[in-house]
Design an enzyme around this catalytic site. Structure first.
Site, PDB file in Angstrom:
ATOM      1  N   GLY A  36      12.345  13.463 -12.014  1.00  0.00           N
ATOM      2  CA  GLY A  36      11.463  13.307 -10.847  1.00  0.00           C
ATOM      3  C   GLY A  36      12.166  13.808  -9.584  1.00  0.00           C
ATOM      4  CG  HIS A  37      15.551  11.841  -8.014  1.00  0.00           C
ATOM      5  ND1 HIS A  37      15.770  10.931  -9.013  1.00  0.00           N
ATOM      6  CD2 HIS A  37      15.294  11.111  -6.896  1.00  0.00           C
ATOM      7  CE1 HIS A  37      15.680   9.702  -8.522  1.00  0.00           C
ATOM      8  NE2 HIS A  37      15.385   9.782  -7.247  1.00  0.00           N
ATOM      9  CD  GLN A  61      14.623   1.172   0.421  1.00  0.00           C
ATOM     10  OE1 GLN A  61      15.044   1.967   1.258  1.00  0.00           O
ATOM     11  NE2 GLN A  61      13.883   1.576  -0.606  1.00  0.00           N
TER      12      GLN A  61
HETATM   13  O1  PAF Z   1      12.138   6.318  -2.363  1.00  0.00           O
HETATM   14  C1  PAF Z   1      13.354   6.005  -2.248  1.00  0.00           C
HETATM   15  O2  PAF Z   1      14.192   6.308  -3.086  1.00  0.00           O
HETATM   16  C2  PAF Z   1      13.790   5.224  -1.015  1.00  0.00           C
HETATM   17  O3  PAF Z   1      12.799   4.344  -0.593  1.00  0.00           O
HETATM   18  C3  PAF Z   1      14.234   6.133   0.136  1.00  0.00           C
HETATM   19  C4  PAF Z   1      13.110   6.994   0.655  1.00  0.00           C
HETATM   20  C5  PAF Z   1      15.395   7.007  -0.315  1.00  0.00           C
HETATM   21  C6  PAF Z   1      14.721   5.278   1.315  1.00  0.00           C
HETATM   22  O4  PAF Z   1      15.782   4.466   0.952  1.00  0.00           O
END
Ligand code: PAF
Length: 286
Positions: A36-37, A61
């Site tokens: 996915g990345h 987060q």
């Molecule tokens: O989607 C993610 O992997 C994370 O929420 C992000 C955008 C890298 C922020 O930490």
């Protein structure tokens, strides 16, 4: 590929690119890279000459009872993947580089409207943490363009709104969700699934697609979106999911749609064993 830990090093490294007028893409990640990345990296190269990938598991987060400590961290494998993808810089800051005054005193970014609903309701403070870290990464890297996966659809809208509201000079690009052959959206958290749960997990996407098709092809169902949602939740529960939400929303506002709406998004979050899975699909009036 260069691997840098500090903003100072990062700025030194990109100075020459900026002077040469090269467009710079940022792909923010939390590491544990998968296909996915890779799709995000390929997307980045369509929009920029240079690619910076950040890898930072952002404590802000995660809620107190969430998986910050056990979130999968695979730095060596990540470096190898990035080298093969042609990434120019891997930015791996420590927590105190990103939050020099600690989390308690960190300046935060709030994006009201998009942040308290859906995932924001089940993960209070999550989107404040996401917006705050992405804002910091944007300030550190100063990219021309940043790529985010459509899989985290609400996150993408939060970041788009933040960029627009704060007049940030960065283009936000969404990249299509990458799926396993059986339909399961790729995610670092899929490692929490047992073998049996992994076999059930694709039902999530099957149900999203079933509803997406039903909305516009069956006239009676289209008149009752709530009934479609209720049925989908029931079906997923029968497979063993603990459904947090399964909801049909306006794709642009995430509000409950009117019947005339032609751009819808169907979003789901459900727990299966130790894993919390999210996914979504678009439904567009044919
Ligand atoms: O989607 C993610 O992997 C994370 O929420 C992000 C955008 C890298 C922020 O930490």
């Amino acid at each position: 590929m260069q691997r840098v830990n500090s903003v100072e090093q990062l700025r030194q490294s990109v100075a020459a690119w900026r002077a040469a007028g090269d467009r710079i893409a940022l792909v923010p990640t939390m590491g544990n890279l998968h296909d996915g990345h890779m799709a995000l990296f390929r997307q980045a190269y369509k929009h920029a000459k240079r690619l910076i990938v950040s890898s930072f598991v952002n404590p802000m987060q995660f809620g107190p009872s969430e998986d910050y400590e056990r979130y999968p961290r695979t730095p060596d494998a990540d470096s190898e993947i990035l080298r093969r993808s042609g990434c120019d810089i891997l930015f791996v800051p420590e927590v105190n580089e990103v939050y020099p005054r600690g989390l308690a005193f960190a300046t935060r970014v709030q994006v009201p409207g998009f942040s308290e609903i859906l995932d924001g309701e089940f993960r209070p403070g999550h989107f404040e943490g996401v917006a705050s870290v992405v804002m910091r990464l944007f300030s550190m890297v100063q990219p021309n363009v940043a790529i985010f996966g459509d899989k985290d659809y609400q996150q993408l809208l939060v970041i788009r709104r933040m960029a627009t509201d704060l007049f940030l000079p960065v283009e936000i690009v969404g990249s299509p969700t990458v799926r396993a052959p059986d339909g399961l959206a790729l995610s670092s958290r899929n490692v929490y699934l047992s073998e049996d749960e992994r076999a059930i997990a694709p039902k999530l996407y099957e149900e999203l697609r079933r509803v997406a098709v039903a909305i516009y092809t069956d006239d009676e169902s289209a008149k009752d979106l709530q009934a479609l949602e209720t049925e989908a939740r029931r079906n997923l529960r029968a497979f063993g999911f603990k459904v947090e939400y399964f909801t049909i929303r306006s794709a642009n506002t995430l509000l409950t749609p009117s019947l005339s709406e032609s751009e819808l998004v169907i979003l789901v979050a459900a727990r299966l064993g130790r894993a919390r899975l999210i996914d979504n699909t678009r439904a567009t009036r044919p």
